[in-house]
Design a protein around this motif. Sequence first.
Motif, PDB file in Angstrom:
ATOM      1  N   ALA A  13     -18.316  25.037 -43.623  1.00  0.00           N
ATOM      2  CA  ALA A  13     -17.249  24.136 -44.050  1.00  0.00           C
ATOM      3  C   ALA A  13     -16.811  23.201 -42.932  1.00  0.00           C
ATOM      4  CB  ALA A  13     -16.053  24.936 -44.557  1.00  0.00           C
ATOM      5  N   GLY A  14     -16.908  23.664 -41.705  1.00  0.00           N
ATOM      6  CA  GLY A  14     -16.506  22.859 -40.560  1.00  0.00           C
ATOM      7  C   GLY A  14     -15.221  23.309 -39.906  1.00  0.00           C
ATOM      8  N   SER A  15     -14.401  24.095 -40.616  1.00  0.00           N
ATOM      9  CA  SER A  15     -13.165  24.646 -40.061  1.00  0.00           C
ATOM     10  C   SER A  15     -12.586  25.633 -41.064  1.00  0.00           C
ATOM     11  CB  SER A  15     -12.143  23.544 -39.778  1.00  0.00           C
ATOM     12  OG  SER A  15     -11.560  23.069 -40.983  1.00  0.00           O
ATOM     13  N   ILE A  17      -9.598  25.602 -42.276  1.00  0.00           N
ATOM     14  CA  ILE A  17      -8.825  24.843 -43.267  1.00  0.00           C
ATOM     15  C   ILE A  17      -9.745  24.235 -44.316  1.00  0.00           C
ATOM     16  CG2 ILE A  17      -7.543  22.684 -43.570  1.00  0.00           C
ATOM     17  CD1 ILE A  17      -5.741  24.963 -42.826  1.00  0.00           C
ATOM     18  N   ARG A  18     -10.859  23.664 -43.891  1.00  0.00           N
ATOM     19  CA  ARG A  18     -11.785  23.058 -44.857  1.00  0.00           C
ATOM     20  C   ARG A  18     -12.397  24.117 -45.775  1.00  0.00           C
ATOM     21  NH1 ARG A  18     -13.280  17.674 -43.665  1.00  0.00           N
ATOM     22  NH2 ARG A  18     -12.150  16.912 -41.832  1.00  0.00           N
ATOM     23  N   LEU A  19     -12.466  25.341 -45.305  1.00  0.00           N
ATOM     24  CA  LEU A  19     -12.940  26.432 -46.152  1.00  0.00           C
ATOM     25  C   LEU A  19     -11.898  26.837 -47.194  1.00  0.00           C
ATOM     26  CD1 LEU A  19     -14.990  28.756 -46.787  1.00  0.00           C
ATOM     27  CD2 LEU A  19     -13.758  30.106 -45.057  1.00  0.00           C
ATOM     28  N   TRP A  21      -8.738  25.223 -48.072  1.00  0.00           N
ATOM     29  CA  TRP A  21      -7.832  24.297 -48.744  1.00  0.00           C
ATOM     30  C   TRP A  21      -8.311  23.958 -50.156  1.00  0.00           C
ATOM     31  CZ3 TRP A  21      -3.068  23.402 -47.354  1.00  0.00           C
ATOM     32  CH2 TRP A  21      -2.349  22.427 -48.049  1.00  0.00           C
ATOM     33  N   GLN A  22      -7.470  24.257 -51.144  1.00  0.00           N
ATOM     34  CA  GLN A  22      -7.805  24.015 -52.553  1.00  0.00           C
ATOM     35  C   GLN A  22      -6.572  23.495 -53.289  1.00  0.00           C
ATOM     36  OE1 GLN A  22      -9.804  27.254 -54.627  1.00  0.00           O
ATOM     37  NE2 GLN A  22     -10.567  28.071 -52.696  1.00  0.00           N
ATOM     38  N   GLU A 292      -4.315  20.522 -40.183  1.00  0.00           N
ATOM     39  CA  GLU A 292      -5.728  20.773 -39.886  1.00  0.00           C
ATOM     40  C   GLU A 292      -5.916  22.040 -39.064  1.00  0.00           C
ATOM     41  OE1 GLU A 292      -8.415  19.251 -40.848  1.00  0.00           O
ATOM     42  OE2 GLU A 292      -7.959  17.140 -41.323  1.00  0.00           O
ATOM     43  N   GLY A 412      -5.541  17.300 -48.582  1.00  0.00           N
ATOM     44  CA  GLY A 412      -6.256  18.057 -47.566  1.00  0.00           C
ATOM     45  C   GLY A 412      -6.931  17.200 -46.527  1.00  0.00           C
ATOM     46  N   PRO A 413      -7.997  17.705 -45.918  1.00  0.00           N
ATOM     47  CA  PRO A 413      -8.668  16.984 -44.830  1.00  0.00           C
ATOM     48  C   PRO A 413      -9.019  15.552 -45.225  1.00  0.00           C
ATOM     49  CG  PRO A 413      -9.536  19.220 -45.004  1.00  0.00           C
ATOM     50  CD  PRO A 413      -8.628  19.020 -46.179  1.00  0.00           C
ATOM     51  N   GLY A 414      -8.793  14.650 -44.277  1.00  0.00           N
ATOM     52  CA  GLY A 414      -9.059  13.238 -44.511  1.00  0.00           C
ATOM     53  C   GLY A 414      -7.821  12.421 -44.789  1.00  0.00           C
TER      54      GLY A 414
END
Length: 447
Positions: A13-15, A17-19, A21-22, A292, A412-414
């Motif tokens: 996922a890269g982090s 949080i990226r895993l 966050w939904q 993040e 979320g991210p971005g």
Amino acid sequence: MATPSLQDGIDKAGSPIRLLWQPDAEPWTPEVVEREYAGWRQEQAAWHEGVALLNLSHHMSDMWIEGPDATRVLADHGANNFEKFAIGQAKQYVPVTGAGHLVTDGILAREAENTYVLSGVPAAQHWVRYHAEKGGYDVGFVTDPSSAFRPGGGDPKLFRYQIQGPLAAELVERVFGGPLPETKFFHSTAVTLAGRPLRALRHGMAGQAGFEFIGPWGHAAYVHEAFLAAGEPLGLIQVGALAYTTPSVESGWIPSPVPGIYTDPDLLEYRTYLPLFGIEGKRPLNGSFFSEDIEDYYVSPYELGYGKMISFNHDFLGRDALEKAKGEVRRTKATLVLDADDVRTVMGEGQDPGFVLTYARHRVENAAGLVGVTMQSASIDPVGTVLAQTLIDAEHAAPGTEVTVVWGEHPGPGTDPEADLGFPRIRATVQPSPFNEHARALYRRDR
């Protein structure tokens, strides 16, 4: 193909949080149990005004810990006092990382000198088992996952039925032919029902009196029917999965906080040990509060009100960090009472929004900016609005303090965590946690 680990999921996922966050994640509700029996409003009223029956048999994971080193492994990796832990007693187990972050809690019951059962979400169970195996402790484990995750399906090993409410004692006397032996809070006593052995754990929720009855699954149907029959003249109401999730908001327990395990380099091996498709990799994060950095979601046991459970009379993992953190606690637990008119406007488009439940982390603000974050929010019909269990900066925690809750789902991210996304604000008033006065003043004192 090897089963992917939690660390595999983070790397892909890269982090963390990226895993995790939904946005708009569906809130968890207990498995197998009907969503509603009499309707969530009537079911909430039952434990406030009458008597309620709750089925805990299916959604809790159990792990038995037995062997000469059972107490030692639990004490080495938990902050509780194990010098005063009687057979038949239960405690809220408090395991922390080396940095003093809560792994998550669980209910730990001592069944015999060298036998315990740890119940609840399985994160604490994973923690104990990993350290026992890694440390070579002389202890064995038997696990019984929740019904949603039990391999091959089948029945649980134990039934658990809670009887709660002002009429709970009368119902228990009807079933057992008299009062049960006097028992301290969170202690259990052995009882029989028509020759069937079970244990009665003195318990309570949302400040109401009650017991949790635990026994072999083979006796479940008989015990259940006995309570239903004896409870009919008292107006007994069964509680479904929706209403079941709400008493924690009144009683001040924050369920399933984010385990503080995702970033510590010393826990890389642990993250590799954990499966990706478990609670640590699949319990979602969402809400208007976004960062993040997963560490912004970690909690200290002091923030959750577990300070009285921490004992420094023994060495345990995280001891030094907790000693240091004792005087540095920034946030405290509080209940937010959301303005009923704003709730109708924001959640119900001007109408009664019906049942509301979310574990989303929503921003709590005042004129100066962020002052806290919600942990669980739910409709509480006897109160007439939504309550939110919240961690809030201590200087803003005085009862009566006015704040606002930002109600929305950050993508979320971005997207900038501080971006103004036009989310509606709900006025709220800070009140104590537990919100229920009985729970706050009385029912925890015997712990």
